[in-house]
Motif scaffolding. Structure first.
Motif, mmCIF file in Angstrom:
data_model
loop_
_atom_site.group_PDB
_atom_site.id
_atom_site.type_symbol
_atom_site.label_atom_id
_atom_site.label_comp_id
_atom_site.label_asym_id
_atom_site.label_seq_id
_atom_site.Cartn_x
_atom_site.Cartn_y
_atom_site.Cartn_z
ATOM 1 N N ALA A 78 21.322 -28.339 40.238
ATOM 2 C CA ALA A 78 20.835 -28.828 41.851
ATOM 3 C C ALA A 78 19.185 -28.143 42.378
ATOM 4 C CB ALA A 78 21.962 -29.237 43.009
ATOM 5 N N GLU A 179 20.406 -38.561 36.349
ATOM 6 C CA GLU A 179 22.116 -38.476 37.150
ATOM 7 C C GLU A 179 22.626 -39.517 36.183
ATOM 8 O OE1 GLU A 179 23.187 -35.691 38.394
ATOM 9 O OE2 GLU A 179 21.447 -35.459 39.709
ATOM 10 N N THR A 214 22.967 -32.934 37.046
ATOM 11 C CA THR A 214 23.230 -32.389 36.562
ATOM 12 C C THR A 214 24.877 -32.283 35.879
ATOM 13 O OG1 THR A 214 24.664 -33.127 39.301
ATOM 14 C CG2 THR A 214 22.755 -31.639 39.049
ATOM 15 N N ASN A 359 28.735 -26.479 38.388
ATOM 16 C CA ASN A 359 27.902 -27.857 37.824
ATOM 17 C C ASN A 359 26.483 -27.904 38.742
ATOM 18 O OD1 ASN A 359 30.602 -30.164 38.299
ATOM 19 N ND2 ASN A 359 30.158 -28.782 36.655
ATOM 20 N N THR A 360 26.498 -27.444 40.205
ATOM 21 C CA THR A 360 25.103 -27.504 40.437
ATOM 22 C C THR A 360 24.483 -26.518 41.307
ATOM 23 O OG1 THR A 360 26.357 -27.749 43.007
ATOM 24 C CG2 THR A 360 26.107 -29.421 41.964
#
Length: 651
Positions: A78, A179, A214, A359-360
């Protein structure tokens, strides 16, 4: 021949008009166009102003705009600039390369939000694009919420990706997916989003498919699957400012000798980077200079510095047809390695939050340690508590499962830190009897009211209890919960729908007219699965006592479900499914977690009240029990009934 001044001006005017059709703008790469034209609008930027590409963004932008690269995949963390990059791409391809584009968001709602927050401000603030939009700010057939048509006849569509109809009829040169990991895997049974969307590129002279997201789980992430199929997979390599050796920035942590490290003894966490080649210590302030000399390298040895020219073994080569790049938060000069490490220390013991961090922040898919636990391993973890409730545990909650011929309940203690993530199983009880008769419920009440000795010497009671209404004897559960509502006895109903919170808002839309809480059972079980995988005592760890009723059958019930992939609404989701009939131990733990969530205790305050004191330790347990019985008789006489039980569980 003599010409007058007006005649000369007229000749010049007509010559310019005739030559204007031959005019072509100076060729610019996407990064050059962005630095010259793009403006960061206040609606979608932390800082308003002219765009300046970070060094790592230059090759990425240029690969996105490179006509030789047909497919571009960005596995990202992110806040590394993907959203801004695709907005730049919309402006660049519309104004500079004059191509039709279509951008898909996961849903129609997010598509409308993206158009309002990003695309429309870009058209307004980027002068090169604004001059192509004479309709801006007006009602016009070329100015719609999902469609923009410019004076050079180029178009931008922004649509939701849930309906197959949104992938039909239109022909474009550029397809962009924002996304991608959030899209349905199968759009209305007709194929994946990229499969349907890239069909719109057929016939284009310069087709371009741009995907970014992500990541999510390893076996579910569509972007990860697409990136693995790319011809070349690139990562960012930076030179060490001390030894000059190139390397990717890696997360170090406590398990390896290089990467991001920190001094845990410092008052303010200070992070630094350790070179993997010679152990050089690199400070944060060196990052920008390193990045300015960085380059993108693929797994096969292809190298590019600008995303336009590619080399292998020092020799020029043709750009690959499809590429993927990976950039994570350590490259972002707008954050710090210290913040990354600090966030890791906050989430490292909680599997759910750690998954989000992977993930981010790392921009990597999450790989589960396992979808089913071994009952024997947990059975061998049993331990002898120093007291029925250990010192670190500060609050007791219970979960009760209802069956026609019995009730089963577990008492769990929580505490250990300011967030109460560590848990201790205290006891598990079975109350045989007809669940439609009050006798068995009276025994449940006696059990709930029974004090349990804390290691400090204080007698604790169950602070809150959740009872399931979704199975058997629902009407009786409603009656019991309504009678004992002041004692924090809550009626609950489980839902296995993915993604819903652990506890929803209560509703009285039921036959019992009681506050009924909807429980996200899969959410709770995912949390339990993660907690049980923690192997060292501390935040998140689950303790089990050596006790007669905490036998191997209990652990078989606790591990009675496993998570399996299932296709639902066109995408793969993981659901918990039973591998044996009895699962009461697991259900009771789920209901206890729900009771804890509803209770929302103040852990530091409770821990302060349970500090060992000499006078408390010296008091015999029998005397404390006698005091409790006197208090209970006084309450039953009615003198304290109006006050309820608001603070009794702390005494």
């Amino acid at each position: 021949m003599n010409l007058s001044a007006p005649q000369i001006r007229a000749i010049k005017r007509h010559l310019c008009a005739g030559l204007r059709v031959l005019f072509r703008p100076e060729p610019l790469s996407m990064a050059e166009w962005a630095d010259r034209h793009f403006y960061m609008s206040p609606e979608s930027s932390y800082v308003e102003g002219q765009w300046r590409s970070d060094p790592y963004q230059i090759p990425i932008l240029n690969m996105m705009g490179n006509d030789d690269i047909e497919e571009f995949n960005w596995e990202k963390a992110a806040r590394v600039g993907y959203t801004k990059s695709i907005v730049i791409a919309l402006g660049y391809f519309a104004e500079h390369k004059q191509r039709n584009q279509m951008l898909w968001q996961p849903t129609d709602t997010t598509a409308q939000g993206f158009m309002q927050q990003h695309v429309q401000p870009m058209i307004r603030d980027v002068k090169a694009v604004r001059k192509l939009a004479p309709w801006f700010g007006k009602k016009h057939s070329d100015n719609k919420l999902d469609y923009k048509k410019f004076s050079n006849s180029r178009q931008i569509f922004v649509l939701g990706g849930t309906a197959a109809a949104n992938y039909r009829e239109k022909s474009v040169d550029v397809a962009i997916y924002d996304e991608l990991s959030q899209f349905d895997e199968d759009i209305e049974g007709q194929g994946s989003a990229t499969q349907l969307g890239d069909m719109r590129l057929e016939g284009s002279s310069f087709p371009k498919s741009i995907r970014g997201s992500t990541p999510t789980r390893v076996d579910e992430c569509q972007l990860t699957k697409a990136a693995e199929k790319a011809d070349e997979r690139f990562k960012r390599y930076l030179p060490c400012p001390h030894c000059g050796e190139y390397q990717t920035l890696e997360w170090g942590g406590p398990d390896v000798d290089w990467g991001i490290k920190w001094d845990s003894r410092a008052t303010v966490l200070q992070a630094y980077y350790v070179c993997r080649h010679h152990g050089c210590v690199i400070e944060q302030r060196a990052l920008l200079g390193m990045d300015q000399r960085g380059e993108m390298r693929s797994e096969s040895g292809m190298v590019t510095r600008d995303g336009l020219r590619f080399y292998r073994d020092g020799q020029p080569v043709d750009p690959p047809r499809s590429v993927s790049v990976h950039i994570w938060s350590a490259y972002n000069t707008r954050t710090t390695w210290g913040k990354i490490a600090h966030k890791f220390l906050q989430v490292c013991k909680d599997p759910i939050e750690l998954k989000g961090w992977v993930n981010t922040t790392k921009g990597e898919p999450w790989e589960e340690a396992g979808d089913k636990l071994d009952a024997d391993h947990l059975y061998l973890r049993r331990e002898h508590y120093p007291a029925p409730v250990p010192q670190s545990a500060v609050v007791l909650v219970a979960g009760v499962d209802v069956h026609p011929d019995r009730l089963e309940g577990s008492v769990w203690a929580f505490g250990g830190d300011a967030r109460g993530t560590e848990s201790w199983l205290i006891e598990h009880q079975i109350f045989p009897g007809d669940a439609n008769k009050w006798d068995v419920w009276k025994r449940l009440s006696d059990w709930r009211h029974s004090p349990i000795e804390h290691e400090s010497g204080v007698l604790l009671r169950i602070a809150a209890c959740c009872i399931d209404t979704g199975g058997h004897n629902t009407a009786m559960v409603y009656k019991y919960c309504k009678q004992h509502a002041l004692e924090r006895v809550f009626a609950i109903k489980g839902s296995s729908r993915p993604g819903i919170p652990l506890v929803g808002r209560p509703s009285k839309s039921n036959k019992g007219n009681v506050n009924l809480y909807l429980i996200g059972t899969d959410t709770a079980k995912e949390s339990i699965l993660g907690r049980l995988q923690i192997t060292e005592p501390g935040p998140g760890y689950v303790h089990f006592p050596v006790a007669k009723k905490i036998d191997r059958e209990y652990f078989e019930q606790l591990t009675s479900e496993k998570r399996v992939p299932r296709k639902k609404d066109g995408r793969i989701v993981k659901k918990f499914e039973p591998v044996r009939d009895r699962n009461e131990a697991l259900d009771c733990y789920v209901y206890a977690l729900a009771a804890l969530e509803i209770l929302n205790p103040d852990y530091p305050a409770l821990a302060a009240r349970l500090q060992p004191a000499e006078e408390t330790k010296a008091e015999p347990v029998a005397t404390a029990a006698q005091k409790y019985q006197r208090q209970r008789r006084a309450r039953s006489s009615g003198r304290d009934r109006k006050k309820g039980f608001a603070n009794s569980w702390r005494n």
